[in-house]
Design a protein around this motif. Structure first.
Motif, mmCIF file in Angstrom:
data_model
loop_
_atom_site.group_PDB
_atom_site.id
_atom_site.type_symbol
_atom_site.label_atom_id
_atom_site.label_comp_id
_atom_site.label_asym_id
_atom_site.label_seq_id
_atom_site.Cartn_x
_atom_site.Cartn_y
_atom_site.Cartn_z
ATOM 1 N N TYR A 225 0.861 -1.188 0.000
ATOM 2 C CA TYR A 225 0.000 0.000 0.000
ATOM 3 C C TYR A 225 0.899 1.239 0.000
ATOM 4 O O TYR A 225 1.726 1.396 0.907
ATOM 5 C CB TYR A 225 -0.870 0.035 1.255
ATOM 6 N N VAL A 227 1.107 4.983 0.763
ATOM 7 C CA VAL A 227 0.262 5.791 1.643
ATOM 8 C C VAL A 227 1.054 6.958 2.238
ATOM 9 O O VAL A 227 2.224 6.791 2.589
ATOM 10 C CB VAL A 227 -0.322 4.896 2.770
ATOM 11 N N LYS A 229 2.504 9.204 5.048
ATOM 12 C CA LYS A 229 2.856 8.811 6.424
ATOM 13 C C LYS A 229 1.784 9.194 7.453
ATOM 14 O O LYS A 229 1.452 8.369 8.317
ATOM 15 C CB LYS A 229 4.208 9.419 6.809
ATOM 16 N N GLN A 231 -1.293 9.207 7.248
ATOM 17 C CA GLN A 231 -2.504 8.374 7.129
ATOM 18 C C GLN A 231 -2.270 6.892 7.464
ATOM 19 O O GLN A 231 -3.177 6.069 7.339
ATOM 20 C CB GLN A 231 -3.062 8.472 5.708
ATOM 21 N N LYS A 232 -1.069 6.554 7.893
ATOM 22 C CA LYS A 232 -0.776 5.130 8.128
ATOM 23 C C LYS A 232 -1.657 4.518 9.228
ATOM 24 O O LYS A 232 -2.093 3.376 9.115
ATOM 25 C CB LYS A 232 0.705 4.935 8.481
ATOM 26 N N MET A 236 -4.104 1.411 8.717
ATOM 27 C CA MET A 236 -3.998 0.205 9.547
ATOM 28 C C MET A 236 -5.379 -0.225 10.037
ATOM 29 O O MET A 236 -5.745 -1.407 9.956
ATOM 30 C CB MET A 236 -3.069 0.458 10.742
ATOM 31 N N ARG A 253 6.586 -2.469 13.907
ATOM 32 C CA ARG A 253 6.945 -1.065 13.926
ATOM 33 C C ARG A 253 8.432 -0.954 14.233
ATOM 34 O O ARG A 253 9.030 -1.836 14.857
ATOM 35 C CB ARG A 253 6.126 -0.303 14.957
ATOM 36 N N PHE A 321 4.062 -1.986 9.182
ATOM 37 C CA PHE A 321 3.615 -0.595 9.338
ATOM 38 C C PHE A 321 4.740 0.345 8.916
ATOM 39 O O PHE A 321 4.513 1.338 8.227
ATOM 40 C CB PHE A 321 3.230 -0.349 10.801
ATOM 41 N N ASP A 322 5.965 0.039 9.346
ATOM 42 C CA ASP A 322 7.162 0.779 8.911
ATOM 43 C C ASP A 322 7.989 -0.154 8.030
ATOM 44 O O ASP A 322 8.244 -1.303 8.410
ATOM 45 C CB ASP A 322 8.005 1.217 10.118
ATOM 46 N N PHE A 349 3.063 -0.974 4.338
ATOM 47 C CA PHE A 349 2.673 0.427 4.145
ATOM 48 C C PHE A 349 3.927 1.224 3.778
ATOM 49 O O PHE A 349 4.833 1.354 4.597
ATOM 50 C CB PHE A 349 2.076 1.015 5.427
ATOM 51 N N CYS A 350 3.955 1.784 2.578
ATOM 52 C CA CYS A 350 5.131 2.531 2.126
ATOM 53 C C CYS A 350 4.779 4.006 1.917
ATOM 54 O O CYS A 350 3.925 4.344 1.096
ATOM 55 C CB CYS A 350 5.667 1.933 0.826
ATOM 56 N N SER A 351 5.458 4.882 2.650
ATOM 57 C CA SER A 351 5.289 6.327 2.460
ATOM 58 C C SER A 351 6.390 6.828 1.521
ATOM 59 O O SER A 351 7.277 6.068 1.125
ATOM 60 C CB SER A 351 5.350 7.046 3.808
#
Length: 412
Positions: A225, A227, A229, A231-232, A236, A253, A321-322, A349-351
């Protein structure tokens, strides 16, 4: 290779069959015969590939031939070093399961809990000891462990052991173990520092490497995903409600603060979850892990160090998450699911500031991680990392406040 094709004693074959294991994993197939030949071994394989069985089964085979008499009269033969308390407990549980029909007695010692029960355990006599380095040296200093009597030393998760700063303790233990007949070293990866430690410990080792790149990834359905940061947390919660839907999920995390922040958000939104990180006491960590394993909660939030090597049956999801900055860590993480032939799912989740990490992970895996399009919080394709500028001082350069001037002593 079938376990029954290996030259193992009937009690071991019976225990292996009762555990439901028929075929040896690739690392077991390669390592077990070498240990039975009494060779030193340096083995590299990802977590979830049966490394514990690879050394436990042959060592039990060799040990069961030697032992006789009451436990109290026996000397400690085999020492297994583990970097974390949870992993040490897990290894010893596996050994006990394999040794069920033998006379071999094993035990585990680790820090963060009362030392007296562990002293009593050692006084009653053990054949195999699983230990974390710090507690082992404490017990040795007090005279309850004689390292000179150890004939076999196993270093498990050697790369994590060094990452956690145990190099001095490990080298001290090696130095104090004068009468070793066999040395075994297992590591998910073999960077330069592990190579150096191997030269210190091992003698003409047989090297075994198993599917470094894809073994953990092959049984895992990976989703990415993109996204922003901020909005993580919301993403979730969305994923837990709409994708996971009550399945078991291990959330990674990067920091202890991040773990607690995620846990707080989960609690506020009605999710039952536990956390695992280095600041928790041993009893707190054990309670959290047992609650997750026993399905009292379906969400566990953890740092990498706390979760490395954990064997959790039928874990449905791993949620990154990270994104980790080291690609090998990503493989370790997703290796928590899709174990022992089961299919699992990893969600990442990738910012914007983590895009480079994903490129390096894909390079290691030799493929692209599919981007999930059904995403309520998408990241703009051309998004760049936010730049945080330091605010300057409100005072002009070279000017001092009135307080500073008043306190200054004059020399004239």
């Amino acid at each position: 290779m079938l376990f029954e094709d290996l030259s193992l004693s009937q009690p071991l074959q019976q225990a292996i069959a009762e555990l439901g294991h028929k075929n040896a994993t690739p690392v077991q197939e390669k390592v077990i015969p070498e240990i039975l030949r009494r060779n030193d071994v340096l083995a590299s394989a990802q977590t979830g590939t049966g490394k514990t069985g690879a050394f436990a089964i042959p060592l039990l085979q060799l040990l069961n031939k030697k032992i006789s008499g009451p436990h109290k009269d026996r000397k400690l033969e085999i020492l297994i070093l583990s970097p974390t308390r949870e992993l040490a407990v897990q290894i010893e549980e596996n050994i006990r399961a394999y040794a069920k029909h033998t006379e071999v007695k094993s035990g585990v010692v680790f820090g963060g809990t009362s030392i007296q029960p562990q002293i009593n355990l050692l006084k009653n006599g053990l054949d195999i000891l699983v230990a974390t380095p710090g507690r082992l040296l404490d017990l040795r200093k007090q005279g309850y462990v004689d390292l000179e009597k150890i004939s076999v030393l196993v270093l498990d998760e050697a790369d994590l052991m060094l990452d956690m700063g145990f190099i001095d303790e490990v080298q001290k233990i090696i130095h104090l173990s004068h009468n070793l007949e066999q040395r075994l070293m297992f590591s998910a990866t073999i960077p330069v520092k592990v190579e150096y430690l191997a030269k210190t410990l091992l003698q003409n080792p047989v090297r075994v490497e198993v599917d470094q790149n894809s073994s953990a990834a092959s049984e895992v359905d990976q989703k990415l995903y993109m996204v922003p940061k901020p909005q993580k947390i919301e993403l979730m919660l969305y994923v837990l409600r709409n994708v996971v839907q009550g399945g078991s999920v291990l959330i990674f995390r990067r920091t202890k603060h991040g773990v607690e922040k995620a846990l707080e958000s989960l609690a506020k939104n009605g999710f039952k979850a536990e956390s695992l990180h280095g600041d928790k006491s041993q009893s707190e960590r054990s309670l959290a892990l047992n609650a997750f394993k026993n399905k009292e909660v379906n969400i566990l939030v953890a740092t990498d160090v706390a979760a490395r090597g954990l064997d959790i049956d039928l874990l449905d999801y791993v949620l990154n998450f990270d994104i980790p900055n080291l690609p090998e860590v990503y493989v370790h993480r997703i290796g928590r699911t899709g174990r022992a032939g089961n299919v699992g799912t990893s969600i990442s989740f990738c910012s914007a500031d983590e895009k480079e990490y994903i490129k390096n992970i894909e390079k290691l895996l030799g493929g692209i991680i599919p981007v999930e399009e059904n995403n309520p919080y998408p990241l703009e394709k051309d998004a760049t990392p936010a730049v945080h500028l330091k605010k300057g001082s409100k005072h002009k350069k070279g000017r001092k406040g009135s307080g500073s001037k008043a306190k200054k002593k004059r020399w004239y």
